[in-house]
Structure formats: structure tokens, C-alpha cells
Design an enzyme around this catalytic site. Structure first.
Site, short mmCIF file in Angstrom:
data_model
loop_
_atom_site.label_atom_id
_atom_site.label_comp_id
_atom_site.label_asym_id
_atom_site.label_seq_id
_atom_site.Cartn_x
_atom_site.Cartn_y
_atom_site.Cartn_z
N ASN A 6 -3.15 9.57 4.26
CA ASN A 6 -1.98 8.74 4.62
C ASN A 6 -1.76 8.20 6.01
OD1 ASN A 6 -1.23 8.65 1.96
ND2 ASN A 6 -0.07 10.29 1.92
N ARG A 20 0.94 -1.22 0.00
CA ARG A 20 -0.04 0.03 -0.11
C ARG A 20 1.03 1.26 0.06
NH1 ARG A 20 -3.30 2.71 4.49
NH2 ARG A 20 -4.99 3.97 3.51
N HIS A 53 0.94 4.57 -2.53
CA HIS A 53 0.55 5.93 -2.14
C HIS A 53 1.66 6.75 -2.57
CE1 HIS A 53 -3.01 6.22 0.59
NE2 HIS A 53 -2.95 4.70 0.09
N HIS A 66 -5.79 -5.70 -3.01
CA HIS A 66 -6.53 -6.07 -1.78
C HIS A 66 -6.78 -7.39 -1.37
CE1 HIS A 66 -8.61 -1.84 -2.67
NE2 HIS A 66 -7.45 -1.63 -2.08
#
Length: 327
Positions: free
Chosen positions: A96, A67, A71, A194
């Protein structure tokens, strides 16, 4: 023919061959697979070993690293700007706030600075860590390019316009992906991340609501009602509670995510739309029924993701510490 002439005739083609081979070596490119083969040959091993050790202590680490890469790369490219600390940096944006895995990267960087000081960028550490995280949880081994430089700028204001919100429509997600050089197919493939990890209930609370009498209201018509009821029960403790993205194999990188979508058990709105929309349903069905196809496509899409907006040469620096610039 004299000995000297014979030697020259022998050495000339050998010299030409050497030049050809030398020009093809990994370090000849500013961004390539095996970039550290000669400058820091243990770089990838050190990162892999650090991730493996951290994962043995905390099985949630791989999902956090994966993840974190998303980001980072979606905001100003894969330049480790998300790792910088301080007022106004990307890390202070609420989107975040739940990011993790920073200590793992700091640990890997400290070891690298001992063996190869000033050589390996934090951006490469993050990209390699995320790649190894997938492999360590049962996913495919993906050899990615390295040679990224670290960015010097990190602004919270750049976060929201550049990351996917869990409530996004397919068109909104597709538009953002295309702006990063990724396709609609890449969106379906990379959403497979995911298959590991967890999410706070606040990130999907708009899909299900429970009133004071315990009555469950569905705001997502396509969501499996039994699954929604389980989510409501798990989230009874409040929005700060968390649930697994994939309740079936939460720590295994596999194709269960796509099977969940076909069962109308996508945790987020941004997940569910992939099966609800005809433009992406076929690929979801393919991956749900053929894990090998998912893994093959993952390698291609992940390579593209980890190459977004890469900085090379004098566009960045090699940080001594991942949490601060060298200034």
C-alpha cells in the site's frame, strides 16, 4: 354523509399512499441508493465537487481514488480501514506504499463535517469519490448505495492475503475474487480500471530484464516485443520509475485497455492472462470492440465491488477524521 365522514374517507387512502411512499424513501434502509437524501442532501455533490477540483489540479487523482477503493474493499470490506494511520495499519504494508488520494478524501470529509457533522462516513466518501472519479474521466455514471459505517480496525497483516499481486495467475485471481463474492466476469470488467493510472517499474520488472550490456530478455513470451522494448527504455532510470498503465489514453476511462490486451500489450502478468486464457478471452474481445458493453458491465461490477463487506448499524462508526478512529 357528513363533512367529517367525507374527510375521513378521503384521508384514509391518502394516508395509506403516504405510508407506502414513506416506506420506500432512501433512508428507510441501512444501505441504499440515496441514503443521505434527507440527512445530508448535499453529500454526493460535495464529494463530486471536491474530486473534480482536485482532478483539475492533478489529473492522476481519479486513478488513485479508484485504486484506493480496491485496496480498501478487498481487505475487511468497504469500511475505510485503509485510510487509518498508525503503526501496524494497512497503510504501512509495502503493498500500500504507493497508494494516493488521501488528501482529497480528507478535504471532502472536512467540508461534510461543516454541513453535516457526524453524518457521512469516510467509507461512503471513498466509494463516492471513486465512482465520481470514473465519470470525470469519461467513464459511466454509476449511482451506488451509501450508508456504510467506518471500520475501527486496520491491520497490515490482513493486506497481502487479500489483494491481487501483479504476478498472479488467472486461477489465483479468480479464487480471491470468488472469496469476495465476485465472479470471473467481474474480474475481467474490474481489471478495466487499469485503463487509467500508472505503475512503478518494480511492479512488472520480472517480465522484462536488461543486462549490463543493454540486452533485453523477455520473461513473458506473450508480451509484444516492441512494447517490452519501450517499457525497458522507460524503466532505464530504475525500479522507482513509473509508466502509464495505458500509454494510448492514460487519463481517459475507456475500453483502450482491452484493445491493448489484444495487441499483447498488457502491462502486468495479471493483465496479460485475461487475453491468454480462453476462459476470459471472449469477454476481453467483446469489450475491446464494444465500449458500451464494457460501460454497462462496469456499472454492475462496480456496484458489487463497492458493496463488499459493508458495515452498517452498530458494526462501525462515523469517524470525525478519516485517518483516525473516534476513540
Amino acid at each position: 354523509m357528513g363533512d367529517a365522514e367525507a374527510i375521513l374517507r378521503f384521508r384514509e387512502p391518502m394516508l395509506l399512499l403516504f405510508v407506502i411512499l414513506f416506506s420506500a424513501l432512501p433512508f428507510s434502509s441501512a444501505f441504499s441508493v440515496g441514503f443521505y437524501t434527507f440527512s445530508c442532501p448535499t453529500a454526493e455533490f460535495i464529494v463530486r465537487d471536491t474530486v473534480r477540483s482536485a482532478t483539475s489540479d492533478d489529473p492522476t487523482i481519479p486513478a488513485k481514488l479508484l485504486r484506493l477503493l480496491f485496496h480498501d474493499c478487498f481487505v475487511d470490506g468497504c469500511d475505510a480501514s485503509v485510510l487509518l494511520e498508525g503503526d501496524g495499519t494497512e497503510r504501512v504494508d509495502p503493498a500500500n506504499a504507493s497508494l494516493g488520494g488521501f488528501r482529497v478524501l480528507d478535504s471532502a470529509k472536512r467540508v461534510l463535517e461543516m454541513f453535516c457533522p457526524g453524518i457521512v462516513s469516510c467509507a461512503d466518501v471513498l466509494a463516492l469519490a471513486a465512482s465520481h472519479a470514473v465519470a470525470l474521466t469519461g467513464g459511466p455514471e454509476v449511482r451506488i448505495a451509501t450508508g456504510r459505517r467506518d471500520g475501527r480496525v486496520s491491520a497490515a497483516s490482513n493486506v497481502r492475503p487479500n489483494i491481487i499481486d501483479t504476478s498472479f495467475t488467472l486461477d489465483q485471481m479468480a479464487s480471491l475474487f470468488i472469496s469476495k463474492g465476485l465472479s470471473l466476469d467481474d474480474l475481467v470488467v474490474l481489471s478495466g480500471a487499469h485503463t487509467i493510472g500508472s505503475a512503478h517499474c518494480s511492479s512488472f520488472s520480472d517480465r522484462i530484464q536488461v543486462d549490463s550490456k543493454g540486452k533485453l530478455t523477455f520473461n513473458a513470451p506473450s508480451l509484444n516485443h516492441s512494447y517490452a522494448a519501450r517499457l525497458a527504455k522507460l524503466c532505464a532510470a530504475g525500479a522507482a520509475a513509473s509508466v502509464k498503465n495505458d500509454p494510448e489514453t492514460s487519463f481517459l476511462f475507456d475500453n483502450q485497455y482491452y484493445k491493448n490486451l489484444m495487441a499483447h500489450e498488457g502491462l502486468f502478468q495479471s493483465d496479460s492472462v485475461l487475453f491468454d486464457d480462453q476462459r476470459t478471452r471472449t469477454l476481453v474481445e467483446l469489450f475491446a470492440n464494444d465500449e458500451g458493453s464494457f460501460f454497462d458491465r462496469w456499472g454492475e461490477s462496480f456496484f458489487k465491488l463497492s458493496s463488499i463487506g459493508v458495515k452498517t448499524g452498530d458494526e462501525g462508526e462515523i469517524r470525525h477524521s478519516c485517518s483516525s478512529t473516534n476513540d
